[in-house]
Design a protein around this motif. Structure first.
Motif, PDB file in Angstrom:
ATOM      1  N   ASP A   1      -4.386  -3.020   0.768  1.00 30.39           N
ATOM      2  CA  ASP A   1      -4.378  -3.615  -1.113  1.00 30.39           C
ATOM      3  C   ASP A   1      -4.614  -4.925  -0.592  1.00 30.39           C
ATOM      4  O   ASP A   1      -4.225  -6.001  -2.093  1.00 30.39           O
TER       5      ASP A   1
ATOM      6  N   LEU B   1      -5.940  -1.521  -3.195  1.00 35.02           N
ATOM      7  CA  LEU B   1      -5.549  -0.659  -3.634  1.00 35.02           C
ATOM      8  C   LEU B   1      -5.245  -1.403  -4.738  1.00 35.02           C
ATOM      9  O   LEU B   1      -4.799  -2.638  -4.606  1.00 35.02           O
TER      10      LEU B   1
ATOM     11  N   THR C   1       0.864  -1.138   0.519  1.00 23.34           N
ATOM     12  CA  THR C   1       0.163  -0.209   0.072  1.00 23.34           C
ATOM     13  C   THR C   1       1.050   1.150   0.030  1.00 23.34           C
ATOM     14  O   THR C   1       0.959   2.206  -0.705  1.00 23.34           O
TER      15      THR C   1
ATOM     16  N   TRP D   1      -3.641   5.168  -6.030  1.00 22.71           N
ATOM     17  CA  TRP D   1      -3.683   6.452  -5.333  1.00 22.71           C
ATOM     18  C   TRP D   1      -4.599   7.899  -5.921  1.00 22.71           C
ATOM     19  O   TRP D   1      -5.517   8.225  -4.516  1.00 22.71           O
TER      20      TRP D   1
END
Length: 356
Positions: free
Chosen positions: A131, A149, A15, A155
């Protein structure tokens, strides 16, 4: 709670730092930042979010993952982020192995139990960012939004979703004199639904939603067998409270609003959503009552609205027809709210950095 802190619970590996094939960042050579993380986090911090890192680090402190191999890359990450104005309020690390099924290991909530027991967390605006599917499960266990993610969610996508979060509020207010429910959505315009027991007041409050460009529903059951005062006052207070809650920290708003003629009548408004309550009224109505609404309660309605909303409101009106004059007041304030409530960026519109 809506009055609490906006917290982002952020995973680390995958992440913030790209996760290597062995899923263990235990050397500087493995250190790679996830693209876009710093810029997105900085935008979120500037928008009033606070950050809490929550990370599973399998067997940290054991011979297979010595503490010293973790601490160097971890400190490098924190130093890089701090240099960009991104700092963590808390760093919570679970060291257990998956087979242990520890309650502190994500998606378990043991590490953040103090947040669950606290009234300082703004659940409507806080979120989890990770993630893995376990991060989304962690979010569900916390009762928060979750962002995973990946190729379909970058992002920048996450930052946009967080900063464009809906501005909604629902208020229930009960006293010995009235029971009121109010719902507002500042980013959606629908036909207002207002029922106070005073037909002309309903029509006037509807003008605030129509001309303010926001969704509004207000229901009031009041002691009209005594008089109209409590219904008018408490409706304004509840509506002001709902608008104030929906605005949150007022970041990104236009803040100011101005004006409105209606036939022979003219209402002039100067509005500042400053967070500080003040009201000034200038005008005289030629009749004591319009419908079932005493005209002496019109300025009182707006004073109560300004007090509960935390707004500076200057309102003046002149004309010959009391109906037109009252309606011009409500329409003018509604149009002023439309300008002041609109999104106009990501920052707080104040040189002090806060509106309170």
């Amino acid at each position: 709670m809506s009055a609490g802190a906006k917290i982002l619970f952020v995973d680390r590996d995958g992440t913030l730092i790209e996760e290597p094939a062995d899923q263990q960042i235990d050397a500087y050579e493995k250190f790679r930042l996830v693209p876009g993380a710093i810029a997105a986090l900085r935008r979120c911090v500037e928008a009033g979010y606070e950050l809490v890192m929550v990370s599973n680090q399998d067997g940290l402190g054991t011979p297979s993952f010595p503490e010293e191999t973790f601490s160097g890359p971890q400190q490098l990450l924190l130093d890089i982020l701090a240099g960009e104005g991104v700092r963590f309020r808390e760093i919570l690390i679970d060291r257990s192995l998956p087979a242990e099924n520890a309650p502190t290991r994500k998606p378990g909530t043991g590490l953040v139990r103090h947040w669950l027991a606290s009234d300082a967390l703004d659940r409507a605006r806080s979120a989890v960012i990770g993630d893995r599917e376990t991060d989304l499960e962690f979010a569900r266990n916390l009762g928060l939004r979750g962002f995973r993610l990946g190729a379909q969610c970058t992002w920048p996508d996450i930052a946009h979703a967080l900063l464009a979060a809906p501005r909604r509020a629902q208020i229930a207010r009960a006293t010995r004199e009235t029971r009121i429910e109010v719902e507002v959505d500042l980013d959606r315009a629908t036909r207002p639904a207002v029922a106070t027991g005073l037909g002309f007041l309903d029509h006037m409050i509807e003008q605030l939603g129509v001309h303010g460009g926001f969704a509004l529903a207000l229901r009031c059951s009041g002691d009209l067998h005594i008089d109209e005062h409590h219904t008018v006052e408490d409706s304004a207070l509840a509506l002001g409270q709902a608008l104030r809650e929906a605005l949150g920290d007022r970041r990104g708003i236009g803040r100011y609003g101005f004006l409105l003629p209606m036939d022979e009548s003219l209402a002039q408004v100067a509005l500042d959503l400053s967070g500080r309550a003040h009201f000034t009224f200038d005008g005289r109505f030629p009749r004591e009552q319009v419908g079932a609404l005493p005209t002496e309660l019109v300025p009182h309605f707006f004073r109560s609205l300004a007090d509960a909303l935390g707004a500076t409101l200057h309102l003046s009106v002149r004309g010959d027809n009391a109906h037109h004059m009252v309606e011009a007041c409500f329409k003018a304030v509604g149009r002023s709210l439309r300008d002041a409530l609109r999104r106009d960026g990501d920052t707080v519109p104040s040189s002090k950095g806060t509106l309170a």
